[in-house]
Motif scaffolding. Structure first.
Motif, short mmCIF file in Angstrom:
data_model
loop_
_atom_site.label_atom_id
_atom_site.label_comp_id
_atom_site.label_asym_id
_atom_site.label_seq_id
_atom_site.Cartn_x
_atom_site.Cartn_y
_atom_site.Cartn_z
N ALA A 58 0.85 -1.20 0.00
CA ALA A 58 0.00 0.00 0.00
C ALA A 58 0.88 1.25 0.00
CB ALA A 58 -0.91 0.00 1.22
N ILE A 59 0.36 2.29 -0.61
CA ILE A 59 1.08 3.56 -0.69
C ILE A 59 0.69 4.44 0.49
CG2 ILE A 59 1.39 5.66 -2.05
CD1 ILE A 59 0.77 4.00 -4.53
N LEU A 60 1.69 5.05 1.11
CA LEU A 60 1.46 5.99 2.20
C LEU A 60 1.39 7.39 1.59
CD1 LEU A 60 1.29 6.45 5.28
CD2 LEU A 60 3.76 6.77 5.23
N PHE A 61 0.22 8.01 1.64
CA PHE A 61 0.02 9.33 1.05
C PHE A 61 0.37 10.41 2.06
CE2 PHE A 61 -2.62 6.59 -1.55
CZ PHE A 61 -2.28 7.02 -2.82
N ASP A 62 0.99 11.48 1.58
CA ASP A 62 1.43 12.56 2.47
C ASP A 62 0.28 13.39 3.01
OD1 ASP A 62 4.07 11.87 2.14
OD2 ASP A 62 4.34 13.17 0.39
N ASP A 63 -0.80 13.55 2.23
CA ASP A 63 -1.89 14.42 2.67
C ASP A 63 -2.66 13.84 3.85
OD1 ASP A 63 -2.93 12.37 1.18
OD2 ASP A 63 -4.32 13.62 0.03
N THR A 64 -2.85 12.53 3.90
CA THR A 64 -3.60 11.91 4.99
C THR A 64 -2.72 11.13 5.95
OG1 THR A 64 -4.01 9.94 3.66
CG2 THR A 64 -5.70 11.69 3.60
#
Length: 152
Positions: A58-64
């Motif tokens: 899974a990708i860790l998104f910076d915004d959330t």
């Protein structure tokens, strides 16, 4: 008459074999002085190309500071090996569902990438990790969301 034909054939085979030996030794000597391309693993780590397709993560998104999985199950339905199980959860009624657990059995996964391609939130990607070995069949079943939390 028969002996001269055999002698001609014998001499022809000697010349053919000698020619083959000289060509082979020429190739050997040509490659003997080239730089070494072998990686001395595990002392040296290989550099993976950008197109390397490791296991799914899974990708860790910076915004959330989290993933964007909405547990739609599209990846599980698309998987030809049927090795994906997604469980979602809502915090309260009326909210969006988000992926709480995302299990993949990597012992049976063919790494075809259909789950990565079909994800509507683009929350899956291929990993760069190549040292993924298991000592038990059950170690190959991983929770992608738990691995994401461990990487934070």
């Amino acid at each position: 008459m028969n002996t001269s034909y055999g002698f001609k054939q014998y001499v022809k085979e000697i010349f053919t074999g000698s020619k083959s030996l000289i060509i082979g030794m020429g190739i050997t000597f040509k490659h003997m002085f080239r730089p070494i391309v072998t990686v001395q693993y595990p002392r040296q780590k290989p550099i993976m190309t950008p197109h390397f397709r490791g296991h799914i993560e899974a990708i860790l998104f910076d915004d959330t500071k989290s993933h964007h999985c909405v547990a739609c199950g599209l990846c599980a339905r698309t998987c030809p090996s049927h090795v994906i199980k997604v469980q979602g959860e809502k915090t309260k009624a009326g909210d969006r569902k988000y992926g709480k657990q995302y299990f993949i059995d990597f012992t049976k996964c063919s790494l075809c990438g259909l789950c990565v391609d079909v994800c509507p939130e683009k929350t899956l990607k291929f990993s760069d990790e190549y040292e993924l070995a298991f000592y038990s069949r059950w170690d190959g079943v991983m929770d992608i969301m738990q691995r994401l939390e461990e990487r934070k």
